[in-house]
Design an enzyme around this catalytic site. Sequence first.
Site, PDB file in Angstrom:
ATOM      1  CG  ASN A 268      40.727  41.822  40.072  1.00 32.13           C
ATOM      2  OD1 ASN A 268      40.909  43.029  40.052  1.00 32.13           O
ATOM      3  ND2 ASN A 268      40.426  41.170  41.190  1.00 32.13           N
TER       4      ASN A 268
ATOM      5  CG  PHE B 291      36.565  46.954  38.998  1.00 32.32           C
ATOM      6  CD1 PHE B 291      36.609  45.659  39.477  1.00 32.32           C
ATOM      7  CD2 PHE B 291      36.456  47.155  37.635  1.00 32.32           C
ATOM      8  CE1 PHE B 291      36.561  44.572  38.610  1.00 32.32           C
ATOM      9  CE2 PHE B 291      36.400  46.088  36.746  1.00 32.32           C
ATOM     10  CZ  PHE B 291      36.449  44.791  37.242  1.00 32.32           C
ATOM     11  CG  ASN B 292      34.512  44.418  43.166  1.00 32.14           C
ATOM     12  OD1 ASN B 292      35.140  43.992  42.198  1.00 32.14           O
ATOM     13  ND2 ASN B 292      34.893  44.203  44.418  1.00 32.14           N
TER      14      ASN B 292
ATOM     15  CG  ASP C 174      37.250  39.929  41.065  1.00 32.46           C
ATOM     16  OD1 ASP C 174      37.357  40.969  40.365  1.00 32.46           O
ATOM     17  OD2 ASP C 174      37.424  39.921  42.310  1.00 32.46           O
TER      18      ASP C 174
ATOM     19  CG  ASP D 186      39.430  38.787  44.603  1.00 30.31           C
ATOM     20  OD1 ASP D 186      40.081  39.658  44.000  1.00 30.31           O
ATOM     21  OD2 ASP D 186      38.189  38.820  44.722  1.00 30.31           O
TER      22      ASP D 186
ATOM     23  CG  HIS E  79      40.689  46.959  47.537  1.00 28.59           C
ATOM     24  ND1 HIS E  79      40.552  48.291  47.885  1.00 28.59           N
ATOM     25  CD2 HIS E  79      41.511  46.937  46.457  1.00 28.59           C
ATOM     26  CE1 HIS E  79      41.250  49.034  47.046  1.00 28.59           C
ATOM     27  NE2 HIS E  79      41.841  48.250  46.174  1.00 28.59           N
ATOM     28  CG  ASP E  80      38.695  41.581  47.402  1.00 29.86           C
ATOM     29  OD1 ASP E  80      39.219  41.065  46.406  1.00 29.86           O
ATOM     30  OD2 ASP E  80      37.912  42.544  47.327  1.00 29.86           O
TER      31      ASP E  80
ATOM     32  CB  THR F  15      35.823  39.790  47.376  1.00 32.73           C
ATOM     33  OG1 THR F  15      36.203  38.585  46.682  1.00 32.73           O
ATOM     34  CG2 THR F  15      35.563  39.475  48.840  1.00 32.73           C
TER      35      THR F  15
HETATM   36  O1  RIB Z   1      37.893  48.001  43.475  1.00 31.60           O
HETATM   37  C1  RIB Z   1      38.611  46.980  44.111  1.00 31.60           C
HETATM   38  C2  RIB Z   1      37.957  45.645  43.896  1.00 31.60           C
HETATM   39  O2  RIB Z   1      37.971  45.326  42.493  1.00 31.60           O
HETATM   40  C3  RIB Z   1      38.694  44.494  44.583  1.00 31.60           C
HETATM   41  O3  RIB Z   1      37.779  43.524  44.987  1.00 31.60           O
HETATM   42  C4  RIB Z   1      39.571  43.963  43.484  1.00 31.60           C
HETATM   43  O4  RIB Z   1      39.933  42.595  43.708  1.00 31.60           O
HETATM   44  C5  RIB Z   1      38.658  44.089  42.294  1.00 31.60           C
HETATM   45  O5  RIB Z   1      37.738  43.010  42.295  1.00 31.60           O
HETATM   46 CA    CA Z   2      38.058  41.245  44.109  1.00 28.29          CA
END
Ligand code: RIB
Ligand code: CA
Length: 315
Positions: free
Chosen positions: A40, A169-170, A11, A16, A243-244, A128
């Site tokens: 996102n 979040f994901n 996303d 990403d 993160h990703d 991701t």
């Molecule tokens: O919480 C972080 C994640 O949420 C990451 O993958 C960021 O790109 C969003 O997708």
């Molecule tokens: Ca992401």
Amino acid sequence: MDKRKIILDCDPGHDDAIAILMAARHPKLELLGVTTVRGNQPLNVTTNNALNICQWLNIDVPVCAGLDRGMVRPSPIGESIMIGERDGSGLDGHTFDPLTKKLDSRHAVDFIIETVLDSDTPVTLVPTGPLSNLGMAIRKEPRILEKIDEIVLMGGVYQHGNFTPAAEFNIYADAEAAYVVFTCGRPVVMMGLDITRKALCLPSVVNRIAKIENRASQLFVNLMSFFNRSQKNTFGWEGAPLHDPTCVAYLIDPTCIETKEMYTEIDITGGPSHGRTNCDFFNLMTDKPRNSKVCINLDVAKFWDIVEDCIKLYN
Ligand code: RIB
Ligand code: CA
């Protein structure tokens, strides 16, 4: 040595974008395609961003759009604010050329199913973003499970969340899809916030990458300069957590990350802890099977070396 076949479901989103960059060129990996999902940003934005990233980096793989909302519940509102993606494009900081790369007409769920079933060797899925596309693919065609060797995902947390106090979040954005994935029976490698928050793209990292001077480093520097500013404004951090890319770094060199097998359950009760990855860290609280390899430590220096090496693969 045979390349590891992967599908990146994402996303974009600044982090990403770097995951796509790393996955597309490394000699150990064969990127079969990029699928997009709402996360996102809304789906049309994440999809446009994926096309722009592939075009800018001359990555010639199919890009397929997927779900524009969660499998069951409406997607969270204002998600881009909570995790620092405050800008309108989701990739602010870099100016792309006019977009000419065309979207593949297949739906992401169908692309995942078709590609996995048609592959002569197992495929690794690398989500991701929210897990909506993978969750739907598993439910629509369970036969893909026998040809998925591993699911290496960014999501979850066994400490504190980033979208709610409990949830990352994901996972939160489509907890029901995450439940499907974590109960599908295939090995899940969970890159949670516990380690991705250690991958801080400090100004020293941006300056190091700027010395490489190619299109990939230009993209990295432009995106990370903006991302750092937005994350500092949101969370006060000196560097944005990448993160990703930890998922791709793990695929390239798993020694950069320490994992621990444990049972993980997704809270889909809709209460205050909805979307929580409940990890039995000590494997004492439940007698459930250890369905996940949860990442508990990151070799930060080795991680950035891997990122730098991937960027140097571009001309
Ligand atoms: O919480 C972080 C994640 O949420 C990451 O993958 C960021 O790109 C969003 O997708
Ligand atoms: Ca992401």
